[in-house]
Motif scaffolding. Structure first.
Motif, mmCIF file in Angstrom:
data_model
loop_
_atom_site.group_PDB
_atom_site.id
_atom_site.type_symbol
_atom_site.label_atom_id
_atom_site.label_comp_id
_atom_site.label_asym_id
_atom_site.label_seq_id
_atom_site.Cartn_x
_atom_site.Cartn_y
_atom_site.Cartn_z
ATOM 1 N N ASP A 85 0.831 -1.211 0.000
ATOM 2 C CA ASP A 85 0.000 0.000 0.000
ATOM 3 C C ASP A 85 0.863 1.258 0.000
ATOM 4 N N LYS A 103 -7.508 -2.975 -0.535
ATOM 5 C CA LYS A 103 -8.184 -2.978 0.763
ATOM 6 C C LYS A 103 -9.437 -3.852 0.719
ATOM 7 N N GLN A 104 -10.149 -3.825 -0.403
ATOM 8 C CA GLN A 104 -11.360 -4.642 -0.533
ATOM 9 C C GLN A 104 -11.011 -6.132 -0.511
ATOM 10 N N VAL A 106 -8.337 -7.601 0.794
ATOM 11 C CA VAL A 106 -7.851 -7.984 2.126
ATOM 12 C C VAL A 106 -9.007 -8.062 3.118
ATOM 13 N N THR A 107 -9.929 -7.102 3.048
ATOM 14 C CA THR A 107 -11.076 -7.093 3.965
ATOM 15 C C THR A 107 -11.911 -8.353 3.816
ATOM 16 N N VAL A 108 -12.209 -8.730 2.568
ATOM 17 C CA VAL A 108 -13.008 -9.942 2.315
ATOM 18 C C VAL A 108 -12.272 -11.177 2.819
ATOM 19 N N VAL A 110 -9.958 -11.434 5.194
ATOM 20 C CA VAL A 110 -9.914 -11.461 6.659
ATOM 21 C C VAL A 110 -11.270 -11.882 7.222
ATOM 22 N N GLN A 111 -12.344 -11.369 6.646
ATOM 23 C CA GLN A 111 -13.682 -11.735 7.107
ATOM 24 C C GLN A 111 -13.945 -13.232 6.920
ATOM 25 N N HIS A 245 -5.846 -7.231 10.943
ATOM 26 C CA HIS A 245 -6.746 -6.134 11.332
ATOM 27 C C HIS A 245 -5.978 -4.815 11.455
ATOM 28 N N LEU A 248 -5.318 -3.561 7.959
ATOM 29 C CA LEU A 248 -6.499 -2.925 7.360
ATOM 30 C C LEU A 248 -6.710 -1.510 7.875
ATOM 31 N N ALA A 249 -6.349 -1.275 9.145
ATOM 32 C CA ALA A 249 -6.506 0.064 9.719
ATOM 33 C C ALA A 249 -5.513 1.064 9.131
#
Length: 253
Positions: A85, A103-104, A106-108, A110-111, A245, A248-249
């Motif tokens: 990033d 980011k999208q 990685v977010t998916v 991690v979820q 997490h 992601l922040a």
């Protein structure tokens, strides 16, 4: 099968073997319980106990190695995501959309991992997930650098993406591992023989029964932990997703 159920079945088998041994003691003739017979059985039981200890140690070492590999891959992925990033941010405003896609993705991911749902986690290993990662890499390759700095940053971004994919695949392969069924069945069989021998050559009383109960409980707990550590992305013993997490922040700003 749920690991807790497997551990419970193992506990029942081992403890019932000990109780069966206590019962058989009351049926055996006296000459089967003389010192010579006991010495021979002790030698045989000692040999089996040694082999069982070796196999148990091997399974624990293998499970711990698998768990540590996945844990390290999560941390390494988090570092690579943050570095990627920042490299894209240094490239210029042309990468804003790519950073949003990063980011999208990685977010998916991690979820799906943190959900604890095997069906959700299985999606991480599907071809579609790898194709999305490859599409993301192609977007970086399609950038048109205007100077040497941007060319260096583009090359570094591609390198980080490849590293993240390699570490991710390694982690997923380790997380999908399992304890060899044949080895586990053999170990449980040996434990049943050992505890059965304990029962045969021990007078039945409350202290002996409690000791055998605790021994069977400890061995089943050890096997439960082995099974759990061999599947570090789901169950009661899982790797921490805190590094991801935190990543992601940070990314996207």
């Amino acid at each position: 099968m749920n690991h807790l159920i497997v551990a419970l079945i193992i506990f029942v088998c081992v403890f019932c073997s000990a109780l069966l041994g206590l019962y058989l003691r009351t049926l055996l003739p006296e000459h089967h319980l003389d010192d010579d017979s006991i010495d021979v059985v002790k030698l045989a039981t000692g040999l089996i106990a040694t082999m069982a200890a070796l196999v148990l140690g091997l399974l624990i070492s293998s499970a711990k190695s698998s768990f540590d590999t996945v844990n390290a891959s999560v941390t390494r992925d988090a570092v690579n995501v943050i570095l990627l990033d920042r490299v894209l941010a240094q490239y210029g405003p042309q990468t804003q959309e790519i950073r949003g896609t990063l980011k999208q993705i990685v977010t998916v991911a991690v979820q799906q991992v943190a959900s604890g749902d095997p069906a959700q986690q299985a999606r991480l290993r599907r071809p579609e997930a790898l194709e999305r990662a490859e599409d993301f890499e192609r977007k970086i390759e399609d950038l048109a650098p205007q100077n040497d700095k941007q060319r260096r940053l583009q090359a570094r971004a591609i390198e980080l993406t490849n590293e993240a994919l390699a570490v991710r695949e390694l982690g997923l392969l380790q997380a999908a591992g399992s304890t060899p069924t044949a080895l586990l069945i053999t170990l449980v069989l040996w434990l049943c023989i050992i505890f059965g021998a304990f029962g045969v050559f021990t007078p039945a009383n409350a202290t002996v029964t409690i000791a055998l109960f605790l021994g069977a409980l400890c061995t089943s707990i050890a096997i439960f932990l082995i099974l759990e550590m061999n599947t570090p992305l789901d169950g009661m013993v899982t790797v921490s997703m805190s590094p991801m997490h935190e990543a992601l922040a940070v990314i996207g700003h």
